[in-house]
Design an enzyme around this catalytic site. Sequence first.
Site, PDB file in Angstrom:
ATOM      1  N   TYR A 129      -0.381 -52.817  33.850  1.00  0.00           N
ATOM      2  CA  TYR A 129      -0.484 -51.565  34.515  1.00  0.00           C
ATOM      3  C   TYR A 129       0.307 -50.530  33.604  1.00  0.00           C
ATOM      4  O   TYR A 129       1.300 -50.953  33.016  1.00  0.00           O
ATOM      5  CB  TYR A 129       0.206 -51.477  36.007  1.00  0.00           C
ATOM      6  CG  TYR A 129       0.291 -50.223  36.374  1.00  0.00           C
ATOM      7  CD1 TYR A 129      -0.582 -49.482  37.401  1.00  0.00           C
ATOM      8  CD2 TYR A 129       1.568 -49.524  36.397  1.00  0.00           C
ATOM      9  CE1 TYR A 129      -0.252 -48.145  37.686  1.00  0.00           C
ATOM     10  CE2 TYR A 129       1.759 -48.181  36.777  1.00  0.00           C
ATOM     11  CZ  TYR A 129       0.885 -47.606  37.305  1.00  0.00           C
ATOM     12  OH  TYR A 129       1.099 -46.230  38.041  1.00  0.00           O
ATOM     13  N   HIS A 130      -0.239 -49.366  33.332  1.00  0.00           N
ATOM     14  CA  HIS A 130       0.294 -48.498  32.240  1.00  0.00           C
ATOM     15  C   HIS A 130       1.065 -47.503  32.968  1.00  0.00           C
ATOM     16  O   HIS A 130       0.657 -46.580  33.785  1.00  0.00           O
ATOM     17  CB  HIS A 130      -1.013 -47.828  31.679  1.00  0.00           C
ATOM     18  CG  HIS A 130      -0.667 -47.503  30.370  1.00  0.00           C
ATOM     19  ND1 HIS A 130       0.260 -46.284  29.954  1.00  0.00           N
ATOM     20  CD2 HIS A 130      -0.983 -47.425  29.044  1.00  0.00           C
ATOM     21  CE1 HIS A 130       0.393 -45.935  28.808  1.00  0.00           C
ATOM     22  NE2 HIS A 130      -0.687 -46.535  28.215  1.00  0.00           N
ATOM     23  N   GLY A 131       2.462 -47.356  32.684  1.00  0.00           N
ATOM     24  CA  GLY A 131       3.180 -46.292  33.377  1.00  0.00           C
ATOM     25  C   GLY A 131       2.999 -44.854  32.421  1.00  0.00           C
ATOM     26  O   GLY A 131       2.260 -45.106  31.589  1.00  0.00           O
ATOM     27  N   SER A 196      -4.251 -52.243  28.339  1.00  0.00           N
ATOM     28  CA  SER A 196      -4.135 -51.729  29.674  1.00  0.00           C
ATOM     29  C   SER A 196      -5.487 -51.120  29.891  1.00  0.00           C
ATOM     30  O   SER A 196      -5.847 -49.956  29.300  1.00  0.00           O
ATOM     31  CB  SER A 196      -3.005 -50.721  29.747  1.00  0.00           C
ATOM     32  OG  SER A 196      -2.958 -50.058  31.025  1.00  0.00           O
ATOM     33  N   GLU A 202      -4.672 -43.586  33.223  1.00  0.00           N
ATOM     34  CA  GLU A 202      -3.717 -44.179  34.281  1.00  0.00           C
ATOM     35  C   GLU A 202      -2.121 -43.746  34.124  1.00  0.00           C
ATOM     36  O   GLU A 202      -1.388 -43.388  34.851  1.00  0.00           O
ATOM     37  CB  GLU A 202      -3.812 -45.705  34.101  1.00  0.00           C
ATOM     38  CG  GLU A 202      -2.752 -46.657  35.334  1.00  0.00           C
ATOM     39  CD  GLU A 202      -3.317 -47.985  35.437  1.00  0.00           C
ATOM     40  OE1 GLU A 202      -4.256 -48.122  35.982  1.00  0.00           O
ATOM     41  OE2 GLU A 202      -2.754 -48.865  34.540  1.00  0.00           O
TER      42      GLU A 202
END
Length: 330
Positions: A129-131, A196, A202
């Site tokens: 998951y890409h912050g 990602s 995202e």
Amino acid sequence: MSSGNDSCMNGQESVNYFSCIIRLWEWIGLGNLEDYLSYVDYLVWVFTPLAIVFILPLFILLFLYLSILFLHVYKRKNELKEAYSNNLWDGARKTLATLWDGHATIWHGYEIHGLEKIPNKGAALIVYYHGAIPIDYYYFLAKVIIQKGRTCHSVADHFLFKLPGFKLLLEVFSVMHGPQEECARALKNGHLLAISPGGVREALFSDETYTLIWGNRKGFAQVAIDAKVPIIPMFTQNIREGFRSLGSIKFFRWLYEKFRLPIVPVYGGFPVKFRTYLGDPIPYDPNLTATELAEKVKEGVQALINRHQKIPGNILRALLERFHRRQKDD
């Protein structure tokens, strides 16, 4: 007022310098200096926290450029050894990994769970998951270098390759922008590779609900099928509480959709607790199509989010949880 002003102009000792400044201030019509200074003090008190949350992300960029500077110095110092060594950059990678790992420990109390699922040898595809700022991924890379003695290749967005000065950093840490053939080649050569699927979209437009914004992307799944390697899901708890973007503002979304410009302000740098979780590897299955495998991986990442992240995320809650945990540990 005129006599006082004359005294100031004539430089008489009976009127000190500060008194002259106050009288001059009143004479030009700006009112009481003390009231003005109180107002300025109030503005500083109000806007300092706001300034800090937008300035802190710049320190990450500064840290990246310091890393680049170190690589250039390292390159110049060791350029004569290049002809005699196939691992010129190993020392530089380990040094920077140690520095980033120190930052991770001090600022975010960083932990990684499931690192044993990363193979010591052979290929695997890590999907995460890409912050808003993928600093958790930088920390993950540092852990892999330090504890596994391996370099993980990475897939990044094209805009990263256009940033001034980043070329050497991207080369040393084996960052690529694709295409699928290049990714599959890296895996077939036995390397680790991380991607990602949500990417920049995202990063900028997901929020405290930790929504996966993958669309119909399945290229990463096809790469894993072509290379016949397992896929390992990955997620970092509180990554959105560390850094947030203003992607909910319609103007920035329009700017990205219309011109593909990832110009969205990011704020944060909050010292919340980061924990990276690696899920069980999804083995290569020749009977799965790319669409089916992509959906299975998405479910794996979503399962990690559901299990380890309080939704919606809350910055204050994350900060208080870390503070209370510290007190308990002490």
